[in-house]
Design a protein around this motif. Structure first.
Motif, PDB file in Angstrom:
ATOM      1  N   THR A   1       0.946  -1.189  -0.048  1.00  0.00           N
ATOM      2  CA  THR A   1       0.039   0.231   0.083  1.00  0.00           C
ATOM      3  C   THR A   1       0.753   1.344   0.136  1.00  0.00           C
ATOM      4  OG1 THR A   1      -1.905  -1.107   1.057  1.00  0.00           O
ATOM      5  CG2 THR A   1      -1.784   1.212   1.170  1.00  0.00           C
ATOM      6  N   TYR A   2       1.687   1.199   0.599  1.00  0.00           N
ATOM      7  CA  TYR A   2       2.876   2.285   1.053  1.00  0.00           C
ATOM      8  C   TYR A   2       3.510   2.581  -0.499  1.00  0.00           C
ATOM      9  CZ  TYR A   2       6.747   5.446   2.263  1.00  0.00           C
ATOM     10  OH  TYR A   2       7.490   6.510   2.393  1.00  0.00           O
ATOM     11  N   LEU A   3       4.115   1.475  -1.102  1.00  0.00           N
ATOM     12  CA  LEU A   3       4.719   1.838  -2.355  1.00  0.00           C
ATOM     13  C   LEU A   3       3.689   2.170  -3.449  1.00  0.00           C
ATOM     14  CD1 LEU A   3       7.181  -1.375  -2.168  1.00  0.00           C
ATOM     15  CD2 LEU A   3       7.718   1.167  -1.861  1.00  0.00           C
ATOM     16  N   MET A   4       2.645   1.754  -3.369  1.00  0.00           N
ATOM     17  CA  MET A   4       1.698   2.126  -4.330  1.00  0.00           C
ATOM     18  C   MET A   4       1.295   3.587  -4.102  1.00  0.00           C
ATOM     19  SD  MET A   4       0.781  -0.444  -6.591  1.00  0.00           S
ATOM     20  CE  MET A   4      -0.854   0.106  -7.290  1.00  0.00           C
ATOM     21  N   ALA A   5       1.556   4.183  -3.153  1.00  0.00           N
ATOM     22  CA  ALA A   5       1.163   5.399  -2.661  1.00  0.00           C
ATOM     23  C   ALA A   5       2.203   6.239  -3.103  1.00  0.00           C
ATOM     24  CB  ALA A   5       0.594   5.619  -1.482  1.00  0.00           C
ATOM     25  N   HIS A   6       3.713   5.646  -3.077  1.00  0.00           N
ATOM     26  CA  HIS A   6       4.660   6.412  -2.935  1.00  0.00           C
ATOM     27  C   HIS A   6       5.839   5.741  -3.950  1.00  0.00           C
ATOM     28  CE1 HIS A   6       3.537   9.027   0.335  1.00  0.00           C
ATOM     29  NE2 HIS A   6       3.321   7.824   0.994  1.00  0.00           N
ATOM     30  N   PRO A   7       5.427   5.805  -5.190  1.00  0.00           N
ATOM     31  CA  PRO A   7       6.349   5.023  -6.256  1.00  0.00           C
ATOM     32  C   PRO A   7       7.606   5.750  -6.477  1.00  0.00           C
ATOM     33  CG  PRO A   7       4.388   6.381  -7.361  1.00  0.00           C
ATOM     34  CD  PRO A   7       4.302   6.212  -6.113  1.00  0.00           C
ATOM     35  N   GLU A   8       7.864   6.922  -6.000  1.00  0.00           N
ATOM     36  CA  GLU A   8       9.196   7.684  -6.027  1.00  0.00           C
ATOM     37  C   GLU A   8      10.300   6.862  -5.071  1.00  0.00           C
ATOM     38  OE1 GLU A   8       6.747   9.393  -2.702  1.00  0.00           O
ATOM     39  OE2 GLU A   8       6.445   8.961  -4.682  1.00  0.00           O
ATOM     40  N   VAL A   9       9.660   6.166  -4.227  1.00  0.00           N
ATOM     41  CA  VAL A   9      10.659   5.515  -3.465  1.00  0.00           C
ATOM     42  C   VAL A   9      11.350   4.167  -4.041  1.00  0.00           C
ATOM     43  CG1 VAL A   9      10.925   3.607  -1.403  1.00  0.00           C
ATOM     44  CG2 VAL A   9       9.533   5.788  -1.339  1.00  0.00           C
ATOM     45  N   ILE A  10      10.521   3.445  -5.051  1.00  0.00           N
ATOM     46  CA  ILE A  10      11.035   2.418  -5.891  1.00  0.00           C
ATOM     47  C   ILE A  10      11.955   3.117  -7.006  1.00  0.00           C
ATOM     48  CG2 ILE A  10      10.427   0.795  -7.691  1.00  0.00           C
ATOM     49  CD1 ILE A  10       7.534   0.500  -6.258  1.00  0.00           C
ATOM     50  N   LEU A  11      11.614   4.361  -7.433  1.00  0.00           N
ATOM     51  CA  LEU A  11      12.445   5.002  -8.500  1.00  0.00           C
ATOM     52  C   LEU A  11      13.663   5.184  -7.882  1.00  0.00           C
ATOM     53  CD1 LEU A  11       9.744   6.968 -10.477  1.00  0.00           C
ATOM     54  CD2 LEU A  11      10.949   4.945 -11.225  1.00  0.00           C
ATOM     55  N   GLU A  12      13.726   5.696  -6.700  1.00  0.00           N
ATOM     56  CA  GLU A  12      15.019   6.357  -6.052  1.00  0.00           C
ATOM     57  C   GLU A  12      15.770   5.072  -5.830  1.00  0.00           C
ATOM     58  OE1 GLU A  12      16.407   8.311  -1.730  1.00  0.00           O
ATOM     59  OE2 GLU A  12      14.178   8.311  -2.349  1.00  0.00           O
ATOM     60  N   ALA A  13      15.254   3.989  -5.480  1.00  0.00           N
ATOM     61  CA  ALA A  13      16.263   2.512  -5.158  1.00  0.00           C
ATOM     62  C   ALA A  13      16.770   2.177  -6.573  1.00  0.00           C
ATOM     63  CB  ALA A  13      15.165   1.629  -4.432  1.00  0.00           C
TER      64      ALA A  13
END
Length: 251
Positions: A23-35
């Protein structure tokens, strides 16, 4: 001295909730992109590896389709074979001695015969596109009537000296022939033999019938390989033609 004892106590870290993470990653995809931004090289390598796996799967499926409807080149037992005449698998090469890509194809074929001498032998067919390449093909066939081994040496040396042929025409060919110590009277007769000239015409006609699309091209177990194929490509065909799975080293 102060001592603390937790006899019988069990301490465990709280396990992350998978749904909460999702749920968190869906709401904050920028975290995935940053990784991913920090792992560019690894990400690129993964994409390339995935593409290669996809291509190899498609290639092997194409082999299976070709094995179900194989090409059947004409095989004349009187024609010379390169490599071990007892090898069970015949590779038919369509080549042009003046073609620069065919020079690479010759190296690929020699690599195959050198690595698996008890598995493969080769039959050379000719697709000349000018008078010089046609004459060189005639020389190859005529030399083979005296010695298959010397025909193989001729094949190797012509491609090795191909740049000279482009500049000097047949002069390098005559030099190669001189070094082979052939019966020159017999060679002259064979070069003028209409049977050999017709053989080259038949090879060219067959290449057109198979729609090879250029040279070099190889047919093994009825499967067409276009271009200077690596050893692993021949091995894929061999294994699949035997109903076996190619080894992982071919992947």
């Amino acid at each position: 001295m102060l001592a603390l004892s937790f006899a019988g106590a069990t301490v465990s870290a709280a396990q992350p909730d998978a749904q909460a993470i999702k749920t968190y990653l869906m709401a904050h995809p920028e975290v995935i992109l940053e990784a991913l931004e920090k792992q560019k090289v690894a990400l690129y390598d993964m994409v390339v590896a995935g593409q290669q796996i996809k291509q190899r799967i498609a290639w092997r499926e194409n082999i299976k389709r070709s094995l179900a409807n194989p090409l059947k080149p004409a095989i004349n037992p009187e024609r010379p074979r390169l490599g071990n005449p007892q090898a069970p698998t015949l590779v038919v090469e369509y080549t042009n001695f003046m073609c620069s890509t065919c020079r690479k194809g010759a190296v690929a074929l020699e690599d195959l015969l050198g690595k698996y001498p008890i598995k493969y032998q080769a039959l050379i067919k000719h697709v000349p596109n000018d008078d010089i390449s046609r004459q060189i093909a005639l020389y190859y066939e005529a030399i083979a009537r005296q010695s298959t081994g010397k025909a193989y040496v001729f094949y190797h040396q012509v491609f090795e000296r191909q740049p000279e042929l482009t500049k000097n025409g047949l002069l390098p060919v005559l030099d190669i022939v001189k070094g082979l110590k052939l019966d020159q009277a017999r060679l002259a007769r064979d070069l003028s033999d209409p049977i050999l000239a017709q053989r080259i015409k038949d090879d060219t006609a067959e290449s057109k019938a198979f729609n090879l699309g250029g040279t070099p091209a190889f047919i093994v177990a009825g499967v067409l390989l276009r271009g200077p194929a690596p050893v692993a490509a021949f091995e894929d065909i061999w294994y699949l033609s035997k109903g076996k799975q190619p080894p992982t080293s071919n992947n």
